[in-house]
Design a protein around this motif. Structure first.
Motif, PDB file in Angstrom:
ATOM      1  N   SER A 535       0.840  -1.186   0.000  1.00  0.00           N
ATOM      2  CA  SER A 535       0.000   0.000   0.000  1.00  0.00           C
ATOM      3  C   SER A 535       0.882   1.245   0.000  1.00  0.00           C
ATOM      4  CB  SER A 535      -0.892   0.008   1.244  1.00  0.00           C
ATOM      5  OG  SER A 535      -0.100   0.170   2.419  1.00  0.00           O
ATOM      6  N   GLU A 536       0.272   2.388  -0.265  1.00  0.00           N
ATOM      7  CA  GLU A 536       1.043   3.629  -0.275  1.00  0.00           C
ATOM      8  C   GLU A 536       1.644   3.904   1.094  1.00  0.00           C
ATOM      9  OE1 GLU A 536       0.491   8.370  -1.415  1.00  0.00           O
ATOM     10  OE2 GLU A 536      -0.980   6.879  -2.086  1.00  0.00           O
ATOM     11  N   TYR A 539       4.732   1.738   1.490  1.00  0.00           N
ATOM     12  CA  TYR A 539       5.843   2.338   0.743  1.00  0.00           C
ATOM     13  C   TYR A 539       6.424   3.521   1.518  1.00  0.00           C
ATOM     14  CZ  TYR A 539       5.401  -0.068  -3.814  1.00  0.00           C
ATOM     15  OH  TYR A 539       5.416  -0.977  -4.822  1.00  0.00           O
ATOM     16  N   SER A 593       6.530   2.671  -8.538  1.00  0.00           N
ATOM     17  CA  SER A 593       5.741   3.102  -7.374  1.00  0.00           C
ATOM     18  C   SER A 593       6.665   3.554  -6.250  1.00  0.00           C
ATOM     19  CB  SER A 593       4.850   1.958  -6.889  1.00  0.00           C
ATOM     20  OG  SER A 593       3.907   1.584  -7.873  1.00  0.00           O
ATOM     21  N   LYS A 596       7.985   6.986  -7.092  1.00  0.00           N
ATOM     22  CA  LYS A 596       6.949   8.009  -6.929  1.00  0.00           C
ATOM     23  C   LYS A 596       6.760   8.381  -5.461  1.00  0.00           C
ATOM     24  CE  LYS A 596       2.035   8.813  -7.855  1.00  0.00           C
ATOM     25  NZ  LYS A 596       0.787   8.215  -8.425  1.00  0.00           N
ATOM     26  N   VAL A 597       6.705   7.369  -4.589  1.00  0.00           N
ATOM     27  CA  VAL A 597       6.510   7.633  -3.158  1.00  0.00           C
ATOM     28  C   VAL A 597       7.739   8.315  -2.559  1.00  0.00           C
ATOM     29  CG1 VAL A 597       6.187   6.554  -0.895  1.00  0.00           C
ATOM     30  CG2 VAL A 597       4.831   5.780  -2.856  1.00  0.00           C
TER      31      VAL A 597
END
Length: 613
Positions: A535-536, A539, A593, A596-597
């Motif tokens: 999940s974000e 991360y 991903s 990006k995080v």
């Protein structure tokens, strides 16, 4: 789909009586399975036997040997011109036609069977035997001439070219010297085709004539000055494509041969390409001093012919070597002799084979056993309508409609004698079906799935053969990795159901036969390979953990934000992303991903905190 049988075609050539029932149709290219006319005349194409040492490996080994010996040649881009001199090249290309039968006998054209198995009486010039023109052989020849932009002659005739050699039992070759079946064609070359930069954005090379002729026997030399002859090849249908002497750079000459091969493959006229022995090139080379602004150029110099070049690289290298040899002779005050010369792979010089033959040597004469060849206009029109898309238009479509790079589009069309692009279309059709997409309805700007398919059809598929065996690509675009299986892998990858690493492992499994066709999804399920991404928040926790103690790295980002650094520290960012990937569970992480995080955490949390302190 309407088809013309062999019997109908023979009747048509004499009477022009076939009723027009519509043309063949192809979505992008005519697949090998629907390119023929009748089942009894359908061309059966087979994959050539792979040599013990692949051609590309021979080139690599030769380059290594040249480098070790200190004889490494400069790149050809540095050898396109010689100051004060002008090169002129004309090319003769011999291509084997894609037919079931030989030109003048019903014997089969087979290149896989044992020697001397497919030989008729006429092939061996047995006294009393007569030539019988096989009308179906005309179909791929006319297709080739149309693709080359030629005018098809309503009436053409066969001639005898006399010479005595063990590979020609009759003592003459049947050809079309005085009245060829096609004239006045044109091939356009562009920078994407590999022409020399000096030729600008486009160069047009005129095709003087295209003629039908028969091939000779295959000679195999063995120890003890003994030669074995395979007469399976005697009488195999060829076309000879003769250009005007309009080429002035070696790279452009190689580009022309490559383009002609693409055209012949696109219309299903030629069986195999150069590396498989289905196409050979002879080049005529001459040099003259280049005239200055105030003085005209001298007449064309004496030309020499280099025979039987069997690769694009050989065409370019041989022309460079022969040009330099002729210039050296002329600069030393010598005279260039008209002669026939040879070239070997890895050579740096051409070698003399024999003096140049002329018309008197060959004693050309009309063949008394063969009547005129009549080709009706409506047959030519029917073939022209059924040919599908030619390479230039197809490249434009691949680039414009599918978002591929020009380089990738060219590679798809040239690899595997044109079969790789058909494989791409097969994969793309299956992929779009799985994703519920329609290419016609998809905007050109949203073709990520097509670009993904092209990348894997070219690069990932190419990696499979670096340490393993051949792909065994067939003319209709299938190989050891069935298109439906690659499409299944890419559908799961596109939907982020699996990681790129898992996708590559699956590809290897299919290639090695460890995953049966149609079993990709089952292999993912049974081995627990589904991608359950973090999940974000998970991360973000990883990002916070790896940033701790990286004050020096953070200072680099702060310097950029404050304008004290010229470039964004992308390398530092990827360093942090790499730490994240190592700290987490790889099977649940996606690098994009993670990046990006990490970028978001830096910009929203850590850099503001540094500035405030």
């Amino acid at each position: 789909m309407s088809r013309i049988s062999t019997a109908q075609l023979a009747k048509y050539l004499l009477t022009g009586s076939i009723t027009h029932r519509g043309c063949l149709h192809a979505r992008f290219r005519m697949a090998a399975t629907n390119r023929g006319f009748a089942n009894d005349a359908r061309v059966q194409r087979t994959t050539p036997t792979i040599p013990a040492v692949p051609f590309r490996k021979q080139l690599k080994d030769q380059n290594k040997a040249d480098k070790a010996s200190g004889n490494k040649r400069k790149k050809n881009v540095d050898n396109q011109t010689v100051p004060g001199w002008e090169l002129t090249v004309g090319i003769e290309i011999h291509a084997q036609l894609n037919t079931n039968h030989k030109f003048f006998s019903p014997a089969a054209t087979s290149f896989q069977d044992s020697p001397n198995r497919h030989v008729a009486l006429f092939d061996l010039a047995v006294p009393g035997s007569q030539p019988l023109f096989q009308s179906e052989t005309l179909i791929p020849a006319v297709r080739a001439a149309i693709a080359l932009g030629c005018d098809i002659q309503t009436v053409s005739r066969f001639d005898r070219k006399h010479y005595f050699h063990w590979d020609q039992p009759s003592g003459y070759q049947i050809t079309q010297y005085y009245h060829p079946f096609a004239r006045d064609g044109r091939v356009s070359l562009y920078p994407r085709d590999g022409i020399a930069p000096a030729d600008g954005d486009r160069v047009d090379i005129e095709i003087e004539r295209v003629q039908l002729e028969q091939d000779t026997a295959k000679t195999t030399a063995i120890a003890g000055n003994v030669h074995w002859l395979d007469f399976n090849r005697v009488g195999v249908p060829l076309i000879e494509i003769i250009t005007k002497p309009q080429i002035h750079h070696p790279a452009t000459a190689a580009a022309l041969v490559r383009k002609v091969q693409m055209l012949l493959a696109a219309v299903d006229a030629c069986i195999f390409g150069m590396e498989a022995g289905g196409l050979r090139a002879d080049v005529n080379v001459s040099v003259r001093r280049a005239g200055g602004a105030a003085s005209p150029r001298t007449p064309l110099g004496t030309r020499t012919e280099i025979k039987n070049l069997s690769s694009f690289k050989a065409v370019e290298d041989a022309i460079i070597a022969e040009r330099d040899r002729q210039i050296a002779i002329l600069e030393a005050g010598g005279i260039v002799e008209g002669e026939t010369r040879g070239w070997s792979l890895g050579s740096t010089e051409t070698r003399r084979l024999r003096g140049k033959e002329g018309e008197v040597d060959y004693r050309y004469m009309p063949d008394p056993d063969l009547g005129p060849l009549v080709i009706a206009d409506d047959l030519v029109a029917r073939l022209a309508d059924s040919m599908g898309i030619l390479p230039d238009q197809e490249i434009d479509d691949l680039v414009g409609s599918y978002g591929l790079s020009t380089k990738d589009a060219m590679s798809l069309l040239t690899l595997d004698d044109g079969a790789r692009v058909q494989y791409f279309y097969n994969v793309l059709d299956a992929l779009e079906e799985r994703l519920g997409l329609s290419h016609d309805a998809s905007p050109a700007s949203d073709q990520r799935h097509a670009q993904l398919a092209a990348n894997w059809c070219l690069h990932e598929l190419g990696k499979l053969t670096e340490l393993s065996s051949d792909l065994a690509m067939t003319p209709d675009g299938e190989c050891r990795v069935p298109s439906i299986d690659l499409a299944a892998i890419l559908a799961h990858l596109h939907g982020r159901d699996i990681t790129a690493k898992v996708a590559k492992e699956l590809l290897w499994g299919v290639f090695r036969g460890e995953i049966p066709s149609g079993g990709v999804t089952q292999a993912i399920e049974s081995n627990g390979l589904w991608f359950h991404e973090l999940s974000e928040g998970e991360y973000a926790d990883l990002a916070d953990r790896v940033i701790q103690g990286e004050d020096k790295v953070l200072s680099e980002f702060l310097r950029f934000k404050q304008g004290k650094a010229k470039a964004y520290p992308q390398g530092k960012l990827m360093f942090l992303v790499g730490k994240m990937m190592r700290a987490g569970v790889e099977q649940r992480m996606d690098p994009s991903s993670a990046e990006k995080v990490m970028r978001a955490r830096l910009e929203s949390v850590y850099l503001p905190a540094l500035e405030a302190s």
